[in-house]
Write a protein that holds these residues in place. Structure first.
Motif: not given
Length: 583
Positions: A555-562
Motif C-alpha cells: 500500500p502506498v501509505e506503507l511506502f510513504r512510511a519507508l
C-alpha cells in the motif's frame, strides 16, 4: 476514517467449515523456525497457501474452507509472537504486509464460504457433497471400488435430475448472482470429476468396466443442469458470452478491503473524489476542444477517434510510441531503465475473443495489441479502430510499458520479489496512472490538443471506474448502468464500454481494483509533493521513482512510511488522508 464497526481480529468459523472432517485437528500448523526472518515467513506462507489451495481444490468443499481457515488463524497467532520493536524498518513493513494479508485472506474466505453456501442451498447440496467426497478421496489415493463408484454416480445423477426438474417447474429459484455462482460450482465439479475419472480409467480395468457409462452420464447431466440454470434462472442462452453478470461484494467487504489497502476513506468519500476529479478533467477537455475550434468537447473527442492507422499498421505505431516514451524517461533522468528491460519488450496481438474482455491493448511483461481482424463485423472493426486511435494509444503506451507496468514488473521480479505476494492495484496500477498525471503536467512532454484529449479520455475513464465499480459492489448500480456511465461520462464506444465493465465485474479482480488506478496515482502524486524538490532532505525525481520501483508491492501509505522513515507500530492502521493535500 476507519469504520469502527469492522472487526479486525479472528472471524467466526463458517457453517461450511463445521460440516465435514470436523474431527481433524489442524492446530499443528507448520511451526516457524526461531531463526525465520519475516521475509522467509512470507515466502513460506505463500508456498503453503499455494500447496493447500492446489490440494483442496473443490470450491464447495467444507474441508477446503476448514483447512484454509485453520491455516490463516494459526499463522496470525504465530505472527503475534514476534517482538515487533526488534525489527528494522523494512522488516516492520514486511510484518504489517503479512499481517494484513492474513487478515484479508481470512475475511475473504468467510465471505466466499457464505456466498458458496447460498449456491449449494440452491442446488439442494446433496449431490455436490457426494461428488466432493469421491474427488477428495482420489486426492489422498484412498482405495476405490468401481462398482460402488458406479452406484454412487447413478444415485447422484438422480438428485441432479430432481434439482433440474424443480428449476424448470419454478419450484427452485435464486437471484442471478447466486445462480451464476451455482453454475461455476457445477463447472468446477465437472472438471474435477473428469480428473478423478482419468486417474483410474484404464489403469484399473474393473473401475473402467463399472464407471465408464455412469461417468459419461453424470458429466452430461451436470452440463445440462448448468444450461438449465443459465436459461431458466439467469435468463441467458447457454452459449451467451455477452451478458454481463458479476457478484457484488457489499459494503462491509469493501470496508475490510479498504483497511487492508490502508485507505482511510469510506466508499462514499471515494466516489466523491472520483466525481471531483471528473469535473477537473471535463474543464481540461473543454480547453483542449476550444483550441481545436470545437465548442463541445464531445465533438472534439469524436474528431480524435477518427485519427487511427489503417489495419495492419497498429503494431508499428505501438512500437514507435514505446521508443518515444522510453527515450523521454531516460533523457529527462526520471528513472533508471535497465537495458535488458528495454531490449526485451515483446509484442503480441489480441484475439477477437479476448477483445470482448480487453478492448484496448494490454501491457506488462509484453505488449498485447487490440485491433480489428478480418473475422470481425464492419461495426466491430470501426469500434476497435476508433477505440485504439493514435492519441488514445499514445496515452496508453507509457502506462503499459516504460515507465509504467513493464518497467515496474522488471524491478518487481528482481528486488524483494517476495513482496509480489502483496500486489495491490493502488501500487501497481497507481504507479502507471501516476505517470499519466506526471506527463500531463510536464511541459517537456510535448502534447498537441489531440494528444491531451487522448490523455484526458483515459483520466476520465479512471474517474468513472471509481464511481461505477464501487457503486456496483455497493449494489447501487447494475452492470448495464455501468456501461451507460462509461458511454455518457467518458465517450466510450458502446462495445468498448461493455468490454470494460465485463472485465471489471467478471474478471478475476477484487472490489477495489478499478478504483485503485486513480486513487493510487493520487496517493503517489501527493507523496511526490511532500518529498521531491530542492532543499535539505528532498529527493530528486529519479531517487523517488527508483526507491518506489525497488520497494516492490505494498500500500502506498506503507511506502510513504519507508520514504519518510516514520515510526511504525505492529497495529498500524491507515491514517494518511492523502486527498486533502490536493485540494
Amino acid at each position: 476514517m476507519r469504520d469502527p464497526s469492522v472487526h479486525h481480529g479472528h472471524r467466526p468459523r463458517t457453517q461450511c467449515s463445521q460440516q465435514d472432517n470436523a474431527h481433524l485437528d489442524y492446530a499443528s500448523n507448520e511451526e516457524s523456525s526461531p531463526s525465520e526472518t519475516v521475509a522467509d515467513r512470507i515466502v513460506r506462507i505463500r508456498e503453503d497457501v499455494r500447496n493447500l489451495e492446489s490440494f483442496y481444490k473443490v470450491r464447495c468443499s467444507p474441508t477446503r474452507y476448514q483447512r484454509l481457515q485453520a491455516f490463516f488463524e494459526n499463522e496470525i497467532a504465530s505472527l503475534e509472537k514476534i517482538t515487533f520493536k526488534n525489527l528494522d524498518q523494512e522488516e516492520k513493513v514486511d510484518y504489517i504486509l503479512i499481517r494484513n494479508y492474513l487478515r484479508d485472506q481470512l475475511s475473504a474466505l468467510v465471505h466466499d464460504a457464505e456466498q458458496e453456501g447460498k449456491a449449494i442451498a440452491f442446488l439442494e447440496g446433496y449431490f455436490t457433497m457426494r461428488l466432493t467426497r469421491i474427488i477428495q478421496a482420489r486426492q489422498t489415493v484412498n482405495d476405490t471400488n468401481g462398482q460402488q463408484s458406479a452406484a454412487f454416480l447413478s444415485e447422484s445423477m438422480n438428485h441432479v435430475a430432481a434439482v433440474q426438474k424443480e428449476i424448470i417447474q419454478g419450484k427452485e429459484k435464486a437471484d442471478p448472482v447466486t445462480a451464476l455462482r451455482a453454475t461455476q460450482t457445477l463447472l468446477g465439479l465437472k472438471e474435477q470429476l473428469a480428473e478423478w475419472y482419468s486417474f483410474y480409467k484404464d489403469y484399473d480395468p474393473l473401475f473402467t468396466y463399472w464407471v465408464s457409462d455412469p461417468y459419461t452420464e453424470i458429466d452430461k447431466a451436470l452440463q445440462d443442469l448448468i444450461n438449465v440454470i443459465k436459461e431458466v434462472v439467469i435468463g441467458i442462452k447457454p452459449d451467451d458470452t455477452d451478458t454481463i453478470i458479476g457478484e457484488p461484494v457489499g459494503r462491509s467487504r469493501i470496508l475490510e478491503s479498504l483497511q487492508t489497502e490502508m485507505i482511510p476513506y469510506t466508499p462514499e468519500k471515494l466516489i466523491e473524489i472520483g466525481r471531483k476529479e471528473y469535473d477537473w478533467c471535463e474543464q481540461e477537455m473543454k480547453k483542449a476542444a476550444s483550441e481545436l475550434g470545437f465548442q463541445n468537447w464531445r465533438d472534439a473527442l469524436e474528431h480524435v477517434k477518427t485519427q487511427y492507422v489503417e489495419p495492419g499498421k497498429q503494431p508499428q505505431l505501438v512500437r514507435d510510441l514505446i521508443k518515444e516514451a522510453s527515450t523521454y524517461v531516460k533523457t529527462h533522468n526520471l528513472a533508471t531503465v535497465p537495458p535488458i528491460c528495454e531490449e526485451t519488450i515483446q509484442t503480441f496481438m489480441m484475439s477477437p475473443e479476448a477483445q470482448k474482455m480487453n478492448p484496448f491493448f494490454l501491457g506488462g511483461d509484453e505488449i498485447i495489441v487490440s485491433y480489428p481482424t478480418s473475422s470481425m463485423s464492419h461495426e466491430q472493426k470501426l469500434m476497435s479502430m476508433r477505440g485504439n486511435n493514435i492519441h488514445f494509444s499514445r496515452a496508453t503506451v507509457f502506462h503499459e510499458m516504460i515507465p509504467g507496468h513493464h518497467l515496474h514488473m522488471h524491478y518487481m521480479s528482481r528486488h524483494k520479489p517476495y513482496r509480489q505476494m502483496f500486489q495491490t492495484p493502488f501500487c501497481i496500477e497507481g504507479w502507471a496512472f501516476y505517470w499519466e498525471m506526471l506527463l500531463y503536467a510536464a511541459d517537456s512532454w510535448k502534447k498537441t490538443p489531440e494528444n491531451r484529449i487522448g490523455m484526458l479520455f483515459w483520466r476520465m475513464h479512471r474517474c468513472a471506474r471509481i464511481v461505477f465499480s464501487l457503486k456496483y459492489h455497493l449494489g447501487e448500480m447494475s452492470a448495464q448502468e455501468c456501461v451507460e456511465l462509461l458511454v455518457d461520462w467518458v465517450g466510450h464506444e458502446r462495445a468498448t464500454a461493455e468490454g470494460e465493465v465485463r472485465r471489471s465485474v467478471m474478471g478475476d479482480y477484487g472490489p477495489l481494483y478499478q478504483a485503485g488506478y486513480m486513487l493510487g496515482g493520487l496517493q503517489l502524486w501527493a507523496l511526490r509533493k511532500e518529498v521531491v524538490g530542492e532543499g535539505k532532505g528532498k529527493w530528486t525525481e529519479k531517487q523517488f521513482h527508483d526507491k518506489f520501483l525497488r520497494a516492490n508491492q505494498m500500500p502506498v501509505e506503507l511506502f510513504r512510511a519507508l520514504v519518510k522513515n516514520e515510526d511504525l507500530s505492529e497495529d498500524r492502521e491507515s491514517t494518511w488522508e492523502f486527498y486533502k493535500e490536493l485540494e
